[in-house]
Enzyme design. Sequence first.
Site, mmCIF file in Angstrom:
data_model
loop_
_atom_site.group_PDB
_atom_site.id
_atom_site.type_symbol
_atom_site.label_atom_id
_atom_site.label_comp_id
_atom_site.label_asym_id
_atom_site.label_seq_id
_atom_site.Cartn_x
_atom_site.Cartn_y
_atom_site.Cartn_z
ATOM 1 N N LYS A 277 0.579 -1.101 -0.237
ATOM 2 C CA LYS A 277 -0.129 0.404 -0.076
ATOM 3 C C LYS A 277 0.872 1.150 -0.588
ATOM 4 O O LYS A 277 2.088 1.399 0.581
ATOM 5 C CB LYS A 277 -0.809 -0.079 1.394
ATOM 6 C CG LYS A 277 -1.875 -0.601 1.505
ATOM 7 C CD LYS A 277 -2.448 -1.242 2.589
ATOM 8 C CE LYS A 277 -4.201 -1.962 2.817
ATOM 9 N NZ LYS A 277 -5.277 -1.386 1.689
ATOM 10 N N ARG A 351 -10.146 -11.448 1.799
ATOM 11 C CA ARG A 351 -11.545 -12.641 0.864
ATOM 12 C C ARG A 351 -10.920 -13.796 1.257
ATOM 13 O O ARG A 351 -10.914 -14.592 0.974
ATOM 14 C CB ARG A 351 -11.179 -11.775 -0.355
ATOM 15 C CG ARG A 351 -10.485 -11.975 -1.257
ATOM 16 C CD ARG A 351 -10.594 -11.099 -2.435
ATOM 17 N NE ARG A 351 -10.894 -9.861 -1.846
ATOM 18 C CZ ARG A 351 -10.933 -8.674 -3.232
ATOM 19 N NH1 ARG A 351 -11.841 -9.228 -4.223
ATOM 20 N NH2 ARG A 351 -11.684 -7.737 -2.701
#
Length: 504
Positions: A277, A351
């Site tokens: 990130k 996920r």
Amino acid sequence: MINSMDLKLTAVSTDIKRISAGALVLGVAKGTDGPVLVASPFSAKVTESLQGSLAALNITGAADELVRLPATAETKAETLAFAGLGAFEESTLTEEALRRAAGSATRQLAGVPTVLFALPAATVGQAAAIAEGVALGAYQFNNHRSTPAKKLPLGEAVIATAASADKDLPAALKRAAILGRTVRATRDLVNTAPNVLFPESFAQAVKDNAKGLPLKVTVLDDKKLEKDGYGGLIGVGGGSERGPRLVKIEYSPAKATKHLALVGKGITFDTGGISIKPAAGMHLMKNDMAGAATINQAIVAIAELGLPIKVTAWLCMAENMPGGASTRPGDVITMFGGKTVEVLNTDAEGRLVMADGLVAASNEKPDAIIDVATLTGAQVVALGHRTTGVMGDDTLRDAVVAAADLAGETAWAMPLPEELRPSIDSQVADLANIGERMGGMMTAAVFLNEFVGEVDGVKIPWAHMDIAGPAFNEQAPYGYTHKNATGSSVRTLVTLAEQMSAAK
């Protein structure tokens, strides 16, 4: 890690002349013709005098407003605190408006040890809403400070209500106290620094918090996870020196007729892994375990309330770090249950761990599965910072949204568009972990849907709650919501469990 102070909640009649307190909270509505003092406990003469002074004192009744004045002779309270209830007609005052006003006043009255609340409380429901707002507003996070705060949160609240003698009030106040305590505990966990809260220490905090409750806690460490084939957790956690954990919490009351499974995302810090990130704002990624903290405290509240429903919580914990053993973009991992996933972006890691948890939950064949996760930035783009996106089986999805509305939390039903499913096809594996960028919140839910199991050929009812925005408040505090961790969705899950256990 869970260190929130206890709060004493009691109720008295509306005859408050002899009750001592540091402050007396009164409600002011924002009327069409100016501020209106609502449900005054004082004599008509004193009430008229106070009402006539509101506008001159710039008291408007707007939500989150709190104005303090010297007390009158008709009370033993040291000060009067006029709390804004917002704009409404008296007949349409909602419990959530009371909850927010009480929470806002409590938050702003930090440092006052005892507060008497004389907000409109004609019914048990209204008194309970005030109590709940107080319990949510009385919060402070000081776990990492070397010296204690100068102004501690409110320690005792007394609620003046016409329902003080109602036989249902004690249980309502107990519920409010439990909800407040578990929401505050959720905030504590989420606010804890990531060098203090990591998978192993998080799992230990869960075990410690379960002591004395009818809960069974089982912790699967990284060796057990690898042995049993939890590829999502191992793949995501592989780059960190702190191995992943899967924590199972079981509440199994004797009279339970239904089984609810909860699955929570517990990424204790998310760098994005190899798909790292940007540095700006990365410190906020300590909140990526809010889903696991939420379901942890929801099952604690359900156990404390003694609800007649079996609940199993699966907390999927990992630290997503770049390292020599990190999953790379292009790797194919085998999930728990055997499906393979091509990892195209290691920052779509939530996920992956949630997929393992959903398969594990499905294997026990519960009546319903709800997962909670700070899953996508797309949720914030679509619904903002305060509204949870809910997807999945239409009936269960709508029940979650209804429970949120009843609890005073904001949620919105979203679809699972069938055209998004092909976008997560992979050329080399069963699935890819990312797909269509537009509508990314729904694409992530479509991925999770692939890991929900069946019972006798029928898919288990499942709902996915994306709390990426609501879990953490980066803006100014409001109502009973403080800055930083919010404890969002604990009350929704408890409300839903109450409804499920009561349904025939």
